[in-house]
Design a protein around this motif. Structure first.
Motif, mmCIF file in Angstrom:
data_model
loop_
_atom_site.group_PDB
_atom_site.id
_atom_site.type_symbol
_atom_site.label_atom_id
_atom_site.label_comp_id
_atom_site.label_asym_id
_atom_site.label_seq_id
_atom_site.Cartn_x
_atom_site.Cartn_y
_atom_site.Cartn_z
ATOM 1 N N ILE A 48 -62.567 65.186 -19.887
ATOM 2 C CA ILE A 48 -62.893 66.100 -18.785
ATOM 3 C C ILE A 48 -61.683 66.955 -18.429
ATOM 4 C CG2 ILE A 48 -63.477 66.183 -16.331
ATOM 5 C CD1 ILE A 48 -65.213 63.725 -16.761
ATOM 6 N N ILE A 49 -60.498 66.353 -18.403
ATOM 7 C CA ILE A 49 -59.286 67.099 -18.060
ATOM 8 C C ILE A 49 -59.007 68.181 -19.100
ATOM 9 C CG2 ILE A 49 -56.767 66.886 -17.887
ATOM 10 C CD1 ILE A 49 -57.252 64.166 -16.543
ATOM 11 N N VAL A 50 -59.172 67.860 -20.379
ATOM 12 C CA VAL A 50 -58.933 68.849 -21.434
ATOM 13 C C VAL A 50 -59.915 70.013 -21.312
ATOM 14 C CG1 VAL A 50 -59.034 69.243 -23.928
ATOM 15 C CG2 VAL A 50 -57.884 67.208 -23.022
ATOM 16 N N LEU A 51 -61.182 69.690 -21.107
ATOM 17 C CA LEU A 51 -62.202 70.732 -21.013
ATOM 18 C C LEU A 51 -61.951 71.637 -19.804
ATOM 19 C CD1 LEU A 51 -64.851 71.921 -22.052
ATOM 20 C CD2 LEU A 51 -66.083 70.269 -20.639
ATOM 21 N N ILE A 52 -61.677 71.037 -18.647
ATOM 22 C CA ILE A 52 -61.415 71.838 -17.442
ATOM 23 C C ILE A 52 -60.138 72.659 -17.617
ATOM 24 C CG2 ILE A 52 -60.851 71.710 -14.982
ATOM 25 C CD1 ILE A 52 -62.618 69.269 -14.762
ATOM 26 N N GLY A 53 -59.122 72.058 -18.231
ATOM 27 C CA GLY A 53 -57.857 72.771 -18.434
ATOM 28 C C GLY A 53 -58.019 73.999 -19.303
ATOM 29 N N VAL A 54 -58.778 73.874 -20.384
ATOM 30 C CA VAL A 54 -58.990 75.022 -21.268
ATOM 31 C C VAL A 54 -59.732 76.144 -20.540
ATOM 32 C CG1 VAL A 54 -60.194 75.797 -23.347
ATOM 33 C CG2 VAL A 54 -58.904 73.646 -23.376
ATOM 34 N N LEU A 73 -52.826 71.906 -12.446
ATOM 35 C CA LEU A 73 -51.723 71.060 -12.897
ATOM 36 C C LEU A 73 -51.179 70.210 -11.742
ATOM 37 C CD1 LEU A 73 -49.805 70.410 -15.297
ATOM 38 C CD2 LEU A 73 -48.262 72.144 -14.357
ATOM 39 N N CYS A 74 -51.093 70.787 -10.554
ATOM 40 C CA CYS A 74 -50.584 70.064 -9.382
ATOM 41 C C CYS A 74 -51.485 68.876 -9.039
ATOM 42 C CB CYS A 74 -50.470 71.021 -8.204
ATOM 43 S SG CYS A 74 -50.000 70.236 -6.656
ATOM 44 N N VAL A 75 -52.806 69.113 -9.059
ATOM 45 C CA VAL A 75 -53.745 68.032 -8.715
ATOM 46 C C VAL A 75 -53.692 66.923 -9.754
ATOM 47 C CG1 VAL A 75 -56.182 67.480 -8.386
ATOM 48 C CG2 VAL A 75 -55.244 69.581 -7.421
ATOM 49 N N ILE A 76 -53.668 67.276 -11.041
ATOM 50 C CA ILE A 76 -53.600 66.251 -12.087
ATOM 51 C C ILE A 76 -52.287 65.478 -11.996
ATOM 52 C CG2 ILE A 76 -53.534 65.878 -14.581
ATOM 53 C CD1 ILE A 76 -56.297 66.544 -13.444
ATOM 54 N N HIS A 77 -51.207 66.173 -11.676
ATOM 55 C CA HIS A 77 -49.909 65.507 -11.554
ATOM 56 C C HIS A 77 -49.908 64.486 -10.419
ATOM 57 C CE1 HIS A 77 -45.467 65.401 -10.570
ATOM 58 N NE2 HIS A 77 -45.508 65.064 -11.847
ATOM 59 N N PHE A 174 -59.012 72.348 -4.846
ATOM 60 C CA PHE A 174 -59.044 71.436 -5.988
ATOM 61 C C PHE A 174 -58.752 69.994 -5.584
ATOM 62 C CE2 PHE A 174 -58.260 74.578 -9.754
ATOM 63 C CZ PHE A 174 -59.488 75.142 -9.483
ATOM 64 N N PHE A 175 -57.916 69.807 -4.583
ATOM 65 C CA PHE A 175 -57.664 68.444 -4.115
ATOM 66 C C PHE A 175 -58.942 67.804 -3.576
ATOM 67 C CE2 PHE A 175 -52.968 68.997 -3.988
ATOM 68 C CZ PHE A 175 -52.623 67.765 -4.529
ATOM 69 N N GLN A 176 -59.888 68.629 -3.103
ATOM 70 C CA GLN A 176 -61.157 68.107 -2.616
ATOM 71 C C GLN A 176 -62.171 67.932 -3.744
ATOM 72 O OE1 GLN A 176 -62.341 67.309 0.510
ATOM 73 N NE2 GLN A 176 -60.339 67.555 1.461
ATOM 74 N N SER A 177 -62.158 68.835 -4.727
ATOM 75 C CA SER A 177 -63.255 68.882 -5.689
ATOM 76 C C SER A 177 -62.973 68.142 -6.994
ATOM 77 C CB SER A 177 -63.600 70.341 -6.003
ATOM 78 O OG SER A 177 -62.451 71.038 -6.473
ATOM 79 N N ILE A 178 -61.756 68.241 -7.537
ATOM 80 C CA ILE A 178 -61.487 67.620 -8.840
ATOM 81 C C ILE A 178 -61.664 66.102 -8.810
ATOM 82 C CG2 ILE A 178 -59.660 67.160 -10.532
ATOM 83 C CD1 ILE A 178 -58.784 70.034 -10.238
ATOM 84 N N PRO A 179 -61.200 65.389 -7.763
ATOM 85 C CA PRO A 179 -61.469 63.940 -7.738
ATOM 86 C C PRO A 179 -62.956 63.599 -7.719
ATOM 87 C CG PRO A 179 -59.709 64.469 -6.191
ATOM 88 C CD PRO A 179 -60.272 65.767 -6.666
ATOM 89 N N LEU A 180 -63.805 64.509 -7.247
ATOM 90 C CA LEU A 180 -65.243 64.244 -7.271
ATOM 91 C C LEU A 180 -65.766 64.132 -8.694
ATOM 92 C CD1 LEU A 180 -66.442 66.723 -4.480
ATOM 93 C CD2 LEU A 180 -65.930 64.296 -4.259
ATOM 94 N N ILE A 181 -65.087 64.777 -9.627
ATOM 95 C CA ILE A 181 -65.519 64.747 -11.030
ATOM 96 C C ILE A 181 -64.798 63.660 -11.811
ATOM 97 C CG2 ILE A 181 -65.651 66.094 -13.166
ATOM 98 C CD1 ILE A 181 -65.870 68.592 -11.475
ATOM 99 N N THR A 182 -63.487 63.529 -11.593
ATOM 100 C CA THR A 182 -62.696 62.601 -12.395
ATOM 101 C C THR A 182 -62.721 61.167 -11.860
ATOM 102 O OG1 THR A 182 -60.706 63.156 -11.118
ATOM 103 C CG2 THR A 182 -61.134 64.412 -13.120
#
Length: 823
Positions: A48-54, A73-77, A174-182
């Motif tokens: 999921i991270i690779v797909l979203i990153g691309v 990048l900040c949220v993943i870090h 992104f701090f609100q939304s990305i954790p909803l997916i990952t």
């Protein structure tokens, strides 16, 4: 023998070693399964991270800005630090698919971000400064790239500041939304802010697909319409239109020509959400209609033919979407039926767990009560024999042990000696002395220390009596605890049943009531039926106004006619201060009301009476009348009777049954003092719904029911409270009708005229001769008549309580209104 023991021990050691090996093997297998699950989740998160990153690396807005790279990048870090390099590589690869300049900018921005991150972390050590870090790094990286490519200018500085501001805002989103997916969801619902943030993330990902074309069809437009269809189908018009506006706005930032699509997506989400009751076909029809309308009136900004093709492909993907996916998404959207059902399941689970805990406590108290009861069941003939043996052994220890004829009496003549001593013990127990001369003569002929044995036996009997009293008090304490635990168990069992009682659906009855109220000429906003159980009706009605008290004058009588029981207004509440909207709570009222009258007098006209009485209405539609007469007169008897009444009131209010309450009071009064202080209790429990009355008479004199010219006496043979340890209560039940009179009195009133032999007949005749039906007048006339018959003297404390049962008549009479049962 030794060899068998050695082999057995060796076998036990081998079994233990085998058991440990099996446990170790099971633990290793469980560990491998957990590792496999963890590895599967890790690979899923990495993909999921690779797909979203691309896709975010390709997301270019306003032709030259990349505001999504560093925020991601900040949220993943922060959330998945071990995947930081993977995210950076995916972002760079995505930018490289657009141009090498964008890839170079992405690498520069990542490098500057880590520089600022390390400096701010070492200086301030505060995670709240992460958005500031993103702003500084994006602004600096963009400004440096502008200087390298085009030189310095105020326009470039302003553009850099705009991109930095957008990146800072996107970071918060992104701090609100990305954790909803990952991350795996632990909560079963999404806040509205989280839904918007999730839509912004999805739209940002679609921005990364801008430029993907197949047969002149845009992939970004197909995905955007598909997402709008999904959210409109799941969340309705509000969610669908919101998703359409947000998605169209972000896509238009990537390409200004797409601004037209914002209207199309918003209208599609609104129309599809309004048609969601028709399932997927109607939602898809909403998108198709929106596409045709916007194509016809869109000033030919886009080709209607290709727009229709894009909508048809999105509809095809929507139709192929498994129902399980949409149902799972619906659980997280507030307001959907799936979300409501999920919440109800959670509430039911909590309710069932609570009720289960209460039932466990109820069973625990019942088990404890049974254990205390079992300890009492040790009496009988065997217990008496043990008691005699212990008593005689103590007597012989102090007398026969030092006698020279001990062996002759207790070896050769054991049965004769034991029998004589047992007869002596019985004589001493009955009269305190041995009055049987024949028995005394036989004992003198048998024993050479006869007088010493008899005196010792008398002394031991006193100690035996004291020990017996202590045992009885201990037994009564156990019985008291058992009764109380049983009563508490019953209350908790009923409470558990109340917890598990659910609100039933009454849509049909609500529509019938609404139609009937409208036929009566009143406006009604809302009717909510919570319970239609007979005697426990609970209805809430919201009215536009209640200026002339329509609820009490019209609605309550109307509901009484419909439900065939008396309904009254329980509570009125204004919903707001600005308008006249009123919520009216209506419920069942009692079929009967009670009017009471009381008269009492103390012995010789004193101020303090030994009688006490109380009348109280309990919450379960019951009315209690109690009279207690303490033994004797004056302050001491008053305290005794008053405490009996106070204990009864508190126990009845707790919900414990009447018989258990009286037994508990009996045990408490029996244990409280060694003195012989007893009190009578005359209790009547009246059911105001059914008109049934239960009489529990403990040492009290008869009560009387007068119906017209007929007078009936109510009696029960129970000893006074505190007199015996184990009491069994006789309960007498009678049916009262409207207009009946119930007369309860203490023994001072009943027994005062000493010249009258048959007091029951005399009391019936006196009650029958009274012409009035006012309770207070009856009580006063009875008191006056008894005092006159006693020679104008008050020889004992006297109390009389009179109640009259009447049908409850509401303030406004009922009337019939035609209504359709099938409405």
């Amino acid at each position: 023998m030794l060899e068998r023991l050695t082999l057995k021990a060796a076998g036990g050691q081998a079994a233990a070693v085998m058991h440990e090996a099996l446990l170790s093997k099971t633990g290793k297998e469980r560990g491998k399964r957990e590792e496999a699950k963890e590895g599967k989740r890790s690979w899923r998160a990495l993909l999921i991270i690779v797909l979203i990153g691309v896709l975010l690396g390709r997301a270019v807005i306003l032709l030259e800005l990349l505001p999504f790279v560093i925020p991601f990048l900040c949220v993943i870090h922060e959330w998945k630090r071990r995947h930081t390099l993977t995210a950076a590589a995916a972002l760079t690869a995505g930018s490289a698919t657009v141009s090498l300049d964008f890839a170079a900018y992405t690498l520069l921005a990542i490098f500057i971000y880590f520089l600022f991150y390390g400096f701010i972390k070492a200086t301030f050590k505060n995670r709240k400064l992460l958005p500031v870090t993103v702003f500084l790094s994006v602004t600096t990286a963009r400004y440096i790239s502008f200087i390298i490519m085009d030189g310095n200018s105020w326009y470039h500085l302003l553009t850099s500041l705009v991109e930095g501001g957008l990146a800072m805002i996107v970071t918060l989103i992104f701090f609100q939304s990305i954790p909803l997916i990952t991350e795996k969801r632990k909560r079963s619902s999404l806040r509205h802010e989280e839904i918007v943030c999730l839509v912004i993330l999805l739209a940002s990902l679609m921005t990364g697909t801008v430029g993907w074309m197949m047969y002149e069809l845009s992939a970004s437009q197909v995905f955007a319409r598909y997402v709008v269809l999904i959210f409109a189908f799941v969340g309705g018009a509000a969610i669908g239109s919101t998703v359409g506006v947000v998605t169209g706005l972000i896509l238009s930032l990537a390409n200004v020509a797409n601004l037209f699509y914002m209207s199309l997506l918003a209208f599609s989400g609104l129309l599809g959400g309004l048609l969601r009751e028709g399932k997927k076909i109607s939602v898809a029809l909403g998108l198709l209609i929106s596409t045709l309308l916007m194509g016809m009136y869109g000033d030919n900004q886009v080709s209607m033919e290709f727009s229709v093709y894009e909508s048809l492909i999105a509809i095809a993907l929507f139709m192929l979407t498994p129902k399980k996916w949409t149902a799972e998404l619906s659980r997280y959207i507030p307001g959907t039926s799936e979300h409501t059902e999920d919440q109800q399941k959670y509430l039911r689970k909590i309710r069932d767990l609570t009720a289960g805990k209460v039932e466990q406590f109820s069973n625990l108290f019942l088990s404890l009560s049974n254990s205390f009861t079992l300890q009492e069941n040790g009496g009988g003939k065997a217990a008496r024999e043990r008691e005699v043996d212990l008593f005689l052994s103590r007597v012989t220890e102090k007398t026969c042990q030092t006698c020279m004829k001990k062996n002759q009496c207790w070896t050769r003549k054991f049965h004769e000696t034991y029998g004589l001593m047992e007869e002596l013990m019985i004589e001493c127990e009955e009269g305190g002395e041995v009055n049987n001369r024949k028995l005394l003569q036989e004992w003198r002929d048998h024993c050479i220390i006869d007088e010493r044995v008899v005196e010792t036996m008398k002394g031991e009997l006193n100690q035996h009596y004291a020990s017996k009293v202590l045992k009885q008090q201990l037994q009564e304490s156990r019985r008291l605890v058992a009764d109380q635990l049983k009563g508490v168990s019953k209350v908790m069992e009923d409470f558990a049943k109340d917890i598990q009682r659910e609100k039933k659906a009454h849509e049909k009855q609500e529509s019938e009531i609404t139609e009937s109220i409208k036929q009566a000429g009143l406006d009604v906003d809302l009717v909510e039926v919570y319970s239609l159980e007979s005697g426990n009706v609970d209805i809430d009605i919201t009215l536009p106004s209640n200026l002339y008290n329509e609820s009490e004058k019209i609605i309550a009588p109307l509901l009484s006619d419909i439900l065939k029981e008396t309904i009254s207004v329980k509570h009125l509440e204004k919903l707001s201060e600005t308008d006249n909207d009123t919520r009216v709570t209506l419920g069942s009222t009692k079929k009967f009301v009670v009017t009471e009258g009381v008269a009492h007098a103390a012995k010789d006209g004193r101020l303090i009476s030994g009688d006490s009485y109380s009348t109280l209405e309990l919450g379960a539609g019951k009315y209690a009348i109690a009279i207690s007469d303490g033994m004797g007169n004056g302050k001491r008897a008053h305290i005794e009777s008053q405490e009996t009444i106070a204990l009864l009131k508190n126990i009845l209010r707790s919900g414990i049954e009447e018989t258990v309450a009286i037994k508990a009071i009996n045990s408490i009064l029996a244990l409280r003092s060694n003195e012989e202080m007893f009190s009578t209790l005359d209790l009547a429990m009246v059911d105001l719904q059914e008109g049934l009355v239960k009489f529990l008479k403990v040492g009290s004199i008869p009560s009387y029911i007068k119906r017209g010219s007929q007078v009936q006496s109510i009696e029960a043979g129970n000893l006074p409270i505190g007199m015996i340890q184990d009491m069994e209560l006789d309960v007498v039940t009678e049916k009262l009708k409207a207009g009946d009179l119930l007369i309860m009195m203490s023994d001072g009133l009943y027994e005062s005229p000493s010249s009258i032999e048959n007091k029951d007949i005399w009391m019936k005749r006196m009650i029958k001769e009274i012409e009035t039906d006012e309770p207070q007048e009856i009580a006063d006339l009875l008191m006056e008549r008894v005092i006159r018959e006693s020679g104008n003297a008050i020889y004992d404390d006297m109390t009389v309580v009179v109640i009259r049962m009447d049908h409850h008549l509401p303030r406004w009479a009922t009337f019939s209104m035609p209504y359709q049962k099938d409405a």
